[in-house]
Write a protein that holds these residues in place. Structure first.
Motif, PDB file in Angstrom:
ATOM      1  N   ASN A   7      35.384   9.027 -27.234  1.00 25.45           N
ATOM      2  CA  ASN A   7      35.839   7.730 -27.721  1.00 25.45           C
ATOM      3  C   ASN A   7      35.144   6.626 -26.931  1.00 25.45           C
ATOM      4  O   ASN A   7      35.475   6.416 -25.770  1.00 25.45           O
ATOM      5  CB  ASN A   7      37.356   7.624 -27.567  1.00 25.45           C
ATOM      6  N   PRO A   8      34.210   5.914 -27.543  1.00 28.89           N
ATOM      7  CA  PRO A   8      33.470   4.902 -26.797  1.00 28.89           C
ATOM      8  C   PRO A   8      34.347   3.741 -26.346  1.00 28.89           C
ATOM      9  O   PRO A   8      35.319   3.392 -27.007  1.00 28.89           O
ATOM     10  CB  PRO A   8      32.417   4.435 -27.787  1.00 28.89           C
ATOM     11  N   VAL A   9      34.005   3.178 -25.192  1.00 26.80           N
ATOM     12  CA  VAL A   9      34.682   1.987 -24.694  1.00 26.80           C
ATOM     13  C   VAL A   9      33.694   0.828 -24.710  1.00 26.80           C
ATOM     14  O   VAL A   9      32.480   1.026 -24.715  1.00 26.80           O
ATOM     15  CB  VAL A   9      35.254   2.183 -23.273  1.00 26.80           C
ATOM     16  N   ALA A  10      34.224  -0.367 -24.713  1.00 24.74           N
ATOM     17  CA  ALA A  10      33.393  -1.568 -24.748  1.00 24.74           C
ATOM     18  C   ALA A  10      33.941  -2.588 -23.765  1.00 24.74           C
ATOM     19  O   ALA A  10      35.093  -2.484 -23.305  1.00 24.74           O
ATOM     20  CB  ALA A  10      33.398  -2.148 -26.167  1.00 24.74           C
ATOM     21  N   PRO A  49      42.831  17.332  -8.042  1.00 29.40           N
ATOM     22  CA  PRO A  49      42.749  16.501  -9.241  1.00 29.40           C
ATOM     23  C   PRO A  49      42.683  15.017  -8.859  1.00 29.40           C
ATOM     24  O   PRO A  49      43.252  14.598  -7.854  1.00 29.40           O
ATOM     25  CB  PRO A  49      44.039  16.817  -9.997  1.00 29.40           C
ATOM     26  N   ALA A  50      41.970  14.261  -9.663  1.00 31.00           N
ATOM     27  CA  ALA A  50      41.881  12.810  -9.464  1.00 31.00           C
ATOM     28  C   ALA A  50      41.911  12.141 -10.828  1.00 31.00           C
ATOM     29  O   ALA A  50      41.479  12.718 -11.828  1.00 31.00           O
ATOM     30  CB  ALA A  50      40.606  12.452  -8.723  1.00 31.00           C
ATOM     31  N   LYS A  51      42.429  10.914 -10.836  1.00 27.49           N
ATOM     32  CA  LYS A  51      42.490  10.125 -12.067  1.00 27.49           C
ATOM     33  C   LYS A  51      42.207   8.668 -11.716  1.00 27.49           C
ATOM     34  O   LYS A  51      42.152   8.298 -10.542  1.00 27.49           O
ATOM     35  CB  LYS A  51      43.832  10.303 -12.758  1.00 27.49           C
ATOM     36  N   LEU A  52      42.009   7.859 -12.723  1.00 23.53           N
ATOM     37  CA  LEU A  52      41.657   6.462 -12.519  1.00 23.53           C
ATOM     38  C   LEU A  52      42.659   5.748 -11.605  1.00 23.53           C
ATOM     39  O   LEU A  52      42.276   5.003 -10.704  1.00 23.53           O
ATOM     40  CB  LEU A  52      41.543   5.743 -13.865  1.00 23.53           C
ATOM     41  N   ALA A  53      43.947   5.979 -11.803  1.00 19.66           N
ATOM     42  CA  ALA A  53      44.984   5.287 -11.031  1.00 19.66           C
ATOM     43  C   ALA A  53      44.934   5.605  -9.536  1.00 19.66           C
ATOM     44  O   ALA A  53      45.525   4.879  -8.730  1.00 19.66           O
ATOM     45  CB  ALA A  53      46.365   5.631 -11.596  1.00 19.66           C
ATOM     46  N   GLY A  87      34.054  12.232 -19.749  1.00 17.55           N
ATOM     47  CA  GLY A  87      33.032  12.112 -20.794  1.00 17.55           C
ATOM     48  C   GLY A  87      33.624  11.825 -22.159  1.00 17.55           C
ATOM     49  O   GLY A  87      33.125  10.967 -22.899  1.00 17.55           O
ATOM     50  N   GLN A  88      34.703  12.508 -22.496  1.00 13.38           N
ATOM     51  CA  GLN A  88      35.337  12.296 -23.794  1.00 13.38           C
ATOM     52  C   GLN A  88      36.076  10.958 -23.848  1.00 13.38           C
ATOM     53  O   GLN A  88      36.024  10.254 -24.854  1.00 13.38           O
ATOM     54  CB  GLN A  88      36.294  13.441 -24.103  1.00 13.38           C
ATOM     55  N   ALA A  89      36.744  10.585 -22.748  1.00 16.23           N
ATOM     56  CA  ALA A  89      37.518   9.339 -22.722  1.00 16.23           C
ATOM     57  C   ALA A  89      36.626   8.106 -22.837  1.00 16.23           C
ATOM     58  O   ALA A  89      37.060   7.075 -23.356  1.00 16.23           O
ATOM     59  CB  ALA A  89      38.354   9.264 -21.448  1.00 16.23           C
ATOM     60  N   TYR A  90      35.375   8.222 -22.367  1.00 16.44           N
ATOM     61  CA  TYR A  90      34.461   7.082 -22.369  1.00 16.44           C
ATOM     62  C   TYR A  90      33.332   7.222 -23.390  1.00 16.44           C
ATOM     63  O   TYR A  90      32.443   6.384 -23.460  1.00 16.44           O
ATOM     64  CB  TYR A  90      33.888   6.871 -20.963  1.00 16.44           C
ATOM     65  N   GLY A  91      33.362   8.293 -24.181  1.00 13.05           N
ATOM     66  CA  GLY A  91      32.337   8.492 -25.201  1.00 13.05           C
ATOM     67  C   GLY A  91      30.967   8.779 -24.620  1.00 13.05           C
ATOM     68  O   GLY A  91      29.953   8.422 -25.209  1.00 13.05           O
ATOM     69  N   ASP A  94      37.775  -3.744 -23.178  1.00 16.80           N
ATOM     70  CA  ASP A  94      38.749  -2.658 -23.321  1.00 16.80           C
ATOM     71  C   ASP A  94      39.423  -2.360 -21.986  1.00 16.80           C
ATOM     72  O   ASP A  94      38.813  -2.533 -20.922  1.00 16.80           O
ATOM     73  CB  ASP A  94      38.074  -1.360 -23.790  1.00 16.80           C
ATOM     74  N   THR A  95      40.643  -1.868 -22.048  1.00 19.44           N
ATOM     75  CA  THR A  95      41.272  -1.307 -20.858  1.00 19.44           C
ATOM     76  C   THR A  95      40.650   0.063 -20.630  1.00 19.44           C
ATOM     77  O   THR A  95      40.547   0.867 -21.562  1.00 19.44           O
ATOM     78  CB  THR A  95      42.794  -1.178 -21.053  1.00 19.44           C
ATOM     79  N   ALA A  96      40.220   0.308 -19.408  1.00 18.56           N
ATOM     80  CA  ALA A  96      39.570   1.577 -19.094  1.00 18.56           C
ATOM     81  C   ALA A  96      40.548   2.732 -19.297  1.00 18.56           C
ATOM     82  O   ALA A  96      41.663   2.695 -18.770  1.00 18.56           O
ATOM     83  CB  ALA A  96      39.069   1.566 -17.656  1.00 18.56           C
TER      84      ALA A  96
END
Length: 171
Positions: A20-23, A40-44, A119-123, A26-28
């Motif tokens: 899913n592409p982001v621009a 595990p790691a995540k954006l937050a 990769g999938q979250a940011y297209g 957009d909220t990341a």
């Protein structure tokens, strides 16, 4: 999951981006990756005022190595204010080995190998290679995308000056 063509090439050959592409604006989106210690790691997990998300195909290639080292050098003066996350499909062990050998301490390498979540979250997932496309995103404190560069030819470097200028505006 959407697929897009005509945006990037590898040595001139066209590739397909999945996800899913982001621009800008957009909220990341969140993602689930692994640290070099297999945690595990995540954006937050990253709370710095500004973030640079750097997607590279593999740190074991000359261009990715050069890019990560350049961003590492640029981040020296921004400790505590901003963070650079270098995400690739390399295994965490390979990323740690690379970081230790390169002596980098101002960037954080993260592995997307397990789920390709980033990769999938940011297209940015290259369908044909199951690697990440070369891209640089800058996020502000509100985690909105304020800058994005998808490098059209995977073997080329990004525009470092433009990314760092965008980061400077959010700090």
């Amino acid at each position: 999951m959407s697929e897009r063509t005509g945006l990037i090439t590898f040595l001139g050959g066209p590739l397909t981006l999945a996800g899913n592409p982001v621009a800008v604006g957009d909220t990341a989106p969140d993602f689930a990756v692994l640290t070099n210690e297999l945690a595990p790691a995540k954006l937050a997990d990253f709370t710095e005022k500004g973030l640079i998300l750097i997607a590279v195909p593999s740190l074991d290639t000359a261009v990715c190595d050069l890019e990560a080292r350049k961003f590492n050098k640029e981040m020296e003066s921004l400790t505590g204010k901003a963070k650079a996350l270098v995400v690739s499909m390399d295994l965490p062990f390979a990323q740690k080995r690379w970081a230790d050998a390169a002596g980098v301490t101002n960037i954080t390498t993260l592995s997307d190998h397990r789920d390709a979540s980033f990769g999938q979250a940011y297209g940015l997932l290259i369908k044909e290679l199951r690697l990440l496309a070369r891209a640089v995103l800058v996020l502000g404190p509100d985690r909105k995308v304020v800058y994005m560069e998808l490098v059209p030819e995977v073997t080329h470097e990004p525009d470092y000056a433009a990314a760092l200028a965008a980061l400077g505006k959010v700090l």
